[in-house]
Design a protein around this motif. Structure first.
Motif, mmCIF file in Angstrom:
data_model
loop_
_atom_site.group_PDB
_atom_site.id
_atom_site.type_symbol
_atom_site.label_atom_id
_atom_site.label_comp_id
_atom_site.label_asym_id
_atom_site.label_seq_id
_atom_site.Cartn_x
_atom_site.Cartn_y
_atom_site.Cartn_z
ATOM 1 N N ALA A 218 -15.167 0.508 -8.933
ATOM 2 C CA ALA A 218 -14.887 0.268 -7.517
ATOM 3 C C ALA A 218 -13.394 0.057 -7.256
ATOM 4 C CB ALA A 218 -15.681 -0.947 -7.040
ATOM 5 N N ASN A 219 -12.700 -0.634 -8.154
ATOM 6 C CA ASN A 219 -11.261 -0.839 -7.965
ATOM 7 C C ASN A 219 -10.490 0.468 -8.048
ATOM 8 O OD1 ASN A 219 -11.307 -3.654 -7.604
ATOM 9 N ND2 ASN A 219 -11.379 -4.004 -9.801
ATOM 10 N N ALA A 220 -10.867 1.328 -8.981
ATOM 11 C CA ALA A 220 -10.200 2.617 -9.123
ATOM 12 C C ALA A 220 -10.382 3.459 -7.858
ATOM 13 C CB ALA A 220 -10.745 3.358 -10.337
ATOM 14 N N PHE A 221 -11.610 3.485 -7.337
ATOM 15 C CA PHE A 221 -11.847 4.232 -6.104
ATOM 16 C C PHE A 221 -11.155 3.566 -4.917
ATOM 17 C CE2 PHE A 221 -15.787 5.574 -8.495
ATOM 18 C CZ PHE A 221 -15.331 6.860 -8.742
ATOM 19 N N GLY A 222 -11.003 2.232 -4.989
ATOM 20 C CA GLY A 222 -10.259 1.534 -3.945
ATOM 21 C C GLY A 222 -8.813 1.995 -3.887
ATOM 22 N N ILE A 223 -8.199 2.224 -5.046
ATOM 23 C CA ILE A 223 -6.828 2.744 -5.092
ATOM 24 C C ILE A 223 -6.777 4.118 -4.427
ATOM 25 C CG2 ILE A 223 -4.993 3.578 -6.625
ATOM 26 C CD1 ILE A 223 -5.927 1.460 -8.665
ATOM 27 N N MET A 224 -7.742 4.975 -4.745
ATOM 28 C CA MET A 224 -7.762 6.333 -4.211
ATOM 29 C C MET A 224 -7.958 6.352 -2.701
ATOM 30 S SD MET A 224 -10.016 8.217 -7.161
ATOM 31 C CE MET A 224 -9.605 8.006 -8.906
ATOM 32 N N GLU A 225 -8.681 5.331 -2.188
ATOM 33 C CA GLU A 225 -8.909 5.251 -0.746
ATOM 34 C C GLU A 225 -7.709 4.652 -0.016
ATOM 35 O OE1 GLU A 225 -12.026 3.221 2.474
ATOM 36 O OE2 GLU A 225 -12.408 3.056 0.305
ATOM 37 N N LEU A 226 -7.144 3.584 -0.563
ATOM 38 C CA LEU A 226 -6.082 2.862 0.133
ATOM 39 C C LEU A 226 -4.725 3.544 0.024
ATOM 40 C CD1 LEU A 226 -7.042 -0.764 -0.980
ATOM 41 C CD2 LEU A 226 -7.349 0.237 1.290
ATOM 42 N N TYR A 227 -4.496 4.254 -1.093
ATOM 43 C CA TYR A 227 -3.178 4.847 -1.347
ATOM 44 C C TYR A 227 -3.358 6.338 -1.634
ATOM 45 C CZ TYR A 227 -2.710 -0.145 -1.996
ATOM 46 O OH TYR A 227 -2.791 -1.500 -1.816
ATOM 47 N N GLN A 228 -3.742 7.068 -0.608
ATOM 48 C CA GLN A 228 -4.173 8.451 -0.764
ATOM 49 C C GLN A 228 -3.033 9.380 -1.173
ATOM 50 O OE1 GLN A 228 -6.242 9.749 2.756
ATOM 51 N NE2 GLN A 228 -7.766 8.122 2.630
ATOM 52 N N ASP A 229 -3.364 10.297 -2.067
ATOM 53 C CA ASP A 229 -2.454 11.406 -2.361
ATOM 54 C C ASP A 229 -3.264 12.543 -2.980
ATOM 55 O OD1 ASP A 229 -2.612 11.239 -5.187
ATOM 56 O OD2 ASP A 229 -0.835 10.000 -5.344
ATOM 57 N N PRO A 230 -2.723 13.744 -3.060
ATOM 58 C CA PRO A 230 -3.478 14.910 -3.547
ATOM 59 C C PRO A 230 -4.021 14.746 -4.964
ATOM 60 C CG PRO A 230 -1.474 15.610 -2.426
ATOM 61 C CD PRO A 230 -1.394 14.122 -2.553
ATOM 62 N N PHE A 231 -3.285 14.014 -5.815
ATOM 63 C CA PHE A 231 -3.743 13.815 -7.193
ATOM 64 C C PHE A 231 -5.068 13.063 -7.204
ATOM 65 C CE2 PHE A 231 -4.058 11.489 -11.164
ATOM 66 C CZ PHE A 231 -3.747 12.450 -12.104
ATOM 67 N N TYR A 232 -5.183 12.016 -6.400
ATOM 68 C CA TYR A 232 -6.416 11.233 -6.352
ATOM 69 C C TYR A 232 -7.561 12.053 -5.766
ATOM 70 C CZ TYR A 232 -3.508 7.106 -7.273
ATOM 71 O OH TYR A 232 -2.652 6.199 -7.837
ATOM 72 N N PHE A 233 -7.253 12.871 -4.747
ATOM 73 C CA PHE A 233 -8.316 13.680 -4.150
ATOM 74 C C PHE A 233 -8.841 14.706 -5.154
ATOM 75 C CE2 PHE A 233 -9.831 17.103 -1.187
ATOM 76 C CZ PHE A 233 -10.956 16.414 -0.774
ATOM 77 N N ALA A 234 -7.953 15.236 -5.973
ATOM 78 C CA ALA A 234 -8.388 16.166 -7.020
ATOM 79 C C ALA A 234 -9.328 15.469 -7.996
ATOM 80 C CB ALA A 234 -7.176 16.735 -7.750
ATOM 81 N N MET A 235 -9.050 14.210 -8.310
ATOM 82 C CA MET A 235 -9.937 13.450 -9.202
ATOM 83 C C MET A 235 -11.282 13.191 -8.548
ATOM 84 S SD MET A 235 -7.533 10.645 -11.177
ATOM 85 C CE MET A 235 -8.953 10.102 -12.129
ATOM 86 N N LEU A 236 -11.270 12.905 -7.249
ATOM 87 C CA LEU A 236 -12.528 12.674 -6.530
ATOM 88 C C LEU A 236 -13.392 13.931 -6.535
ATOM 89 C CD1 LEU A 236 -11.194 10.617 -3.474
ATOM 90 C CD2 LEU A 236 -12.655 9.756 -5.306
#
Length: 361
Positions: A218-236
């Motif tokens: 949940a914390n990892a996904f929280g980072i991806m939600e709160l601090y969005q960037d293309p790298f995180y979206f690719a991981m999602l």
């Protein structure tokens, strides 16, 4: 020659165990006969807690303050854990100082804590979890000391959300985020590190999450939600479908949880793109919603619908035609079937200034 080799071996052995004998010098033989049998039983059981409750209870009733302080310096970590628990519950002692002096005991013990549940935990972490503070000020001082001086403990990762982090905490948070430890602890540090929004941390955060891509929480996904960037979206995008459905379908009971899935859905929906819509539609229109058991499908469905509604955009229009009527119906039923609670009728217990409330970790 053999005597020379023996001498080298003994010197090496002594060099590899610095101070352990002097730091924890007491053995079971150093305690009264009346305690030895139960002390041996506790060591032989190998657990803190049940099934050693009876022996621990005998020790708790019989041991003197001085012997208990010596037991807190025993060569056996399990006995040190027991002694610290006893000392920290003897209110005629300065147990706060005792607790603060033993925050550096990193030996691991096996804690049998409830319903046949076991966990490995350090002596210091066990002491902190079981300790009861009298004031928030004392607890806050403990939190600060753990973060600054004992950030190798599991309690340090838990302490990060028990205080308001400032720039002065940054070096400690970064150090904790860099430490190779269980993701459920490390992700706390990664989340708080991301909160500093330092460009210099971006590459580190990307690499840390990518290296842990098979155990995102949940914390990892929280980072991806709160601090969005293309790298995180690719991981999602890469996480679905295998990573997403593994949250429900793992054989390991403790991992059969919807928590990670709920956090994943929240992070994914927040990107409000055509690609996020495509994945959300696959989740939403999957029949059944989860292809394996057990899973709290109502809770998952409700959360899924709510995050789609919260992130309303043109890409989610197809899903909203299903989501909105369902949410309206559920909210209407909830309002009609709810029962108001009269809090004024609750019994108010009188305050007792001689026995102030105790604050847990």
């Amino acid at each position: 020659m053999k005597y020379l080799l023996l001498s080298i071996f003994l010197c090496t052995l002594l060099a590899c165990t610095p101070g352990s004998a002097t730091k924890y010098p007491y053995t079971i033989r150093d305690f009264p006969d009346s305690l030895r049998t139960d002390l041996r039983k506790i060591v032989n059981y190998g657990f803190i807690g049940s099934p050693s409750y009876e022996s621990a209870g005998n020790i708790r009733m019989q041991i003197s303050d001085n012997d208990c302080k010596r037991l807190a310096l025993s060569e056996h970590p399990i006995l040190r854990s027991l002694a610290l628990d006893i000392l920290c519950n003897r209110h005629h002692l300065d147990h706060y100082s005792i607790m603060m002096q033993h925050l550096d005991d990193t030996a691991y013990v096996n804690w049998y804590y409830q319903c046949a549940s076991f966990t490995f935990i350090t002596v210091s972490d066990f002491m902190v979890k079981e300790y009861k503070w009298y004031t928030e000020e004392e607890k806050n001082r403990t939190v600060e000391k753990i973060i600054r001086d004992h950030n190798y403990l599991q309690s340090a990762y838990e302490a990060l959300h028990k205080t308001t982090l400032t720039e002065a905490h940054y070096p400690f948070v970064r150090k904790m985020a860099e430490k190779e430890t269980l993701m459920k602890f490390r992700s706390e540090a990664l989340l708080h590190l991301a909160g500093y929004k330092k460009i210099s941390d971006t590459g580190f955060l990307h690499n840390a999450l990518y290296q842990s891509r098979h155990e995102l929480d949940a914390n990892a996904f929280g980072i991806m939600e709160l601090y969005q960037d293309p790298f995180y979206f690719a991981m999602l995008k890469k996480y679905f479908p295998g990573g997403y459905y593994r949250n429900f379908c793992k054989k390991d009971f403790e991992r059969n949880t919807t928590e990670n899935a709920l956090s994943y859905v929240s992070a994914l929906a927040s990107y409000r793109s055509e690609e996020s819509a495509a994945i959300l539609e696959k989740i939403l229109f999957q029949d059944p919603l989860v292809p394996c058991f057990p899973a709290d499908t109502f809770r998952l469905r409700q959360h899924l619908y709510e995050v789609i509604e919260k992130n309303t955009c043109e890409h989610y229009s197809k899903m909203l035609r299903v989501v909105k009527p369902w949410l309206e119906r559920e909210r209407k039923e909830s309002a009609e079937n709810g029962f108001p609670i009269d809090t004024t009728s609750f019994y108010q217990f009188p305050s007792d200034s001689t026995n102030p409330p105790k604050i847990r970790w």
